[in-house]
Each structure stands twice: as structure tokens, then as C-alpha cells.
Design an enzyme around this catalytic site. Sequence first.
Site, mmCIF file in Angstrom:
data_model
loop_
_atom_site.group_PDB
_atom_site.id
_atom_site.type_symbol
_atom_site.label_atom_id
_atom_site.label_comp_id
_atom_site.label_asym_id
_atom_site.label_seq_id
_atom_site.Cartn_x
_atom_site.Cartn_y
_atom_site.Cartn_z
ATOM 1 N N LYS A 49 6.633 52.842 -11.705
ATOM 2 C CA LYS A 49 6.676 51.672 -12.592
ATOM 3 C C LYS A 49 6.242 52.067 -14.007
ATOM 4 C CE LYS A 49 6.001 48.452 -8.774
ATOM 5 N NZ LYS A 49 5.096 47.616 -7.989
ATOM 6 N N GLN A 93 -1.058 45.803 -7.980
ATOM 7 C CA GLN A 93 -0.323 46.437 -6.885
ATOM 8 C C GLN A 93 -0.905 46.017 -5.529
ATOM 9 O OE1 GLN A 93 2.515 48.455 -7.266
ATOM 10 N NE2 GLN A 93 2.613 48.264 -5.044
ATOM 11 N N ASP A 116 5.207 39.552 -11.566
ATOM 12 C CA ASP A 116 5.579 39.762 -10.159
ATOM 13 C C ASP A 116 6.141 38.478 -9.545
ATOM 14 O OD1 ASP A 116 5.451 42.295 -9.127
ATOM 15 O OD2 ASP A 116 3.276 42.247 -8.824
#
Length: 278
Positions: A49, A93, A116
Site C-alpha cells: 500500500k 490494518q 477503508d
Amino acid sequence: MPILLDGEKTAQIIKNELKEEIKKAGLRPGLAVVLVGKNPASRVYVRHKKKACAEVGIKSFSYELPAETTQYELMELIEKLNLNKKIHGILVQLPLPEQINEQKIIQSVDPKKDVDGFHPLNAGRLMLGLPGFRPATPLGIIELIKRYNLDLVGQHAVIVGRSNIVGKPLFQLLLSEHATVTMCHSKTKNLLEITKQADILVAALGQPRFIKKNMVKKGAVIIDVGINRLRSGKLVGDVDFDKVKNITEAITPVPGGVGPMTIAALLINTVEAAGCIH
Ligand code: NDP
């Protein structure tokens, strides 16, 4: 011959477009990437990422916290990131260590920075068809299908797997694209009878090569979300790719299908959060 839905190539095209958008807007989007603990798979995802961010001109701010981090400490950090004007997107994460309540953390992220798309406000917006951040994997899947000009309207899409990050949001996105959607899970009866009806079959269950040729209708489009590492070290999806591919119209490989598209979708959300795309 089936069409190979090339997520690498498509993600690269999207990254080039985003790079241009960022340049045009003259902004510097910032993404905070928070990793707690040393989960090896998470470390790999985070590395990919951050690399993708650098490619398009997004500045990533990295926060690597020890596995013993408390919920309070993590929430304090997120509070700071929520207020930091250089940071437009916050990515925590998952999974988090067990002493940390994942839902509480998700809810502590400012919904305007929730790239997200996991915050209940954004989940609700998706459900109602209102603008908001969409979770990266489902968004990436829709983008991939559209970029290959595959039909969604009126198609029967079957999703196997009902997680909050893949199956459920994908259900809503496919519905908003006017597909007829069926959602399956581990308690579904006669799974094979249902998957065999799918014009678009999405496998997101996390079971290596679970979807066999006899579960697939001839000419179906197959989207394989699964990432499973075999004992040999080989990465395989949830679909028995070699045996299934020849009866499909189009299919995603693993690796190189949904994975890169997930990252591309995260970048799209971050660029949008920074106001480069309106
Ligand atoms: P979860 O483990 O959260 O959910 C799995 C879902 O599959 C559950 O709904 C479960 O049903 C269902 N399921 C499990 N076994 C069966 C079965 N035998 N028959 C029917 N349904 C079944 O998984 P995730 O959604 O987080 O991930 C799924 C896969 O996708 C994993 O391999 C993961 O690594 C991968 N992934 C890939 C991403 C990418 O970028 N390519 C991103 C995210 C995930 P029930 O609810 O009844 O338990």
C-alpha cells in the site's frame, strides 16, 4: 478462450490516472497507515500500500506500534490523525491484536478520513445509496468489471462469503449496479445449485480452490477474492482456476486479480478524501 481479468494492468491504468488527477489538483494527499504488531501478512499488505501511494504521489505516514499497544493508546493516535490536516485518509490494518476492540477502533476514525469504508456511517451510506467511502475490495471488483465492459445490469451475481469487508458491501454495490444478487455463506443449503445459476460468481470464503468446475455455469464471469497460501508456499484463490477457467467468459487470476484492484481502490478513496476528485 476466457478473458483474463488482469488486476495488475488495470490497477496500473488507474494509478496513472490518479497521478494525473493529483498533479492537476496541485494537492498532496496524505494517508496514515497504522500497523499494530508484527503479523507477517499485514506487513506485506502495508508495504504494498505504501509503495502504491508513493507511485501516484500520495504521501504515506507510517505508524508501526508494538503488539502490546492498548486500545486507549491506539485511540489516542487515531484522535491525533483525525485532527492532522496533512492526513486525508486513515488506514488501520486489520486484524488487530485481541486486546483491542476492532469495532471501537473503526468507529473512532473520522468518517471523512475513513478510506477503508468500514465506519458504520459509511456502511449506512452505502446501504442507502448515498455518497461515501466504499470498502476497497468491493470497489476494486466493480471497477475491474466495468473496465472490461462486462455486463452488470440484470445479471445474476452470486457471492459466496458474507464478511463485513467483502461480501456484504459487495452485495450493496452490485445491487446499485442493477444486478440481481444472491448471498451465500457457510450455512447455505445446496450451494452448488445456487452457484451454478450465477452469471457472475464471486468467491470470497477463504477456502483454497473451493469452487470447482461443476459449481460454475458455462460462460460465467468469475471473481476470485480468496488469497490462500498452501503448505508449498504457493498462493491460490478460492476457485479451482486451472479446471474452471476454460468454461468461463472471464476470470480473475490469483495473484494478480482482485488484490491489486483493492490497493487501487484504496488510492481512489484517498485521492477523493483529499479533494482531488469531485
Ligand atoms: P471471512 O473469513 O471474514 O469470511 C468468510 C466468509 O465465507 C464467511 O461469510 C463464511 O460464512 C463464508 N464461508 C466459509 N466457508 C464456507 C463454505 N464452505 N461455504 C460457503 N461459505 C463459506 O473472510 P474475508 O471476507 O475476510 O476474506 C475471504 C477471502 O478473501 C480470504 O481468503 C481473504 O484472504 C481474501 N481477501 C482478499 C482480499 C484481496 O484484496 N484480494 C481482501 C480481503 C480478503 P459464515 O459467515 O457463515 O461463517
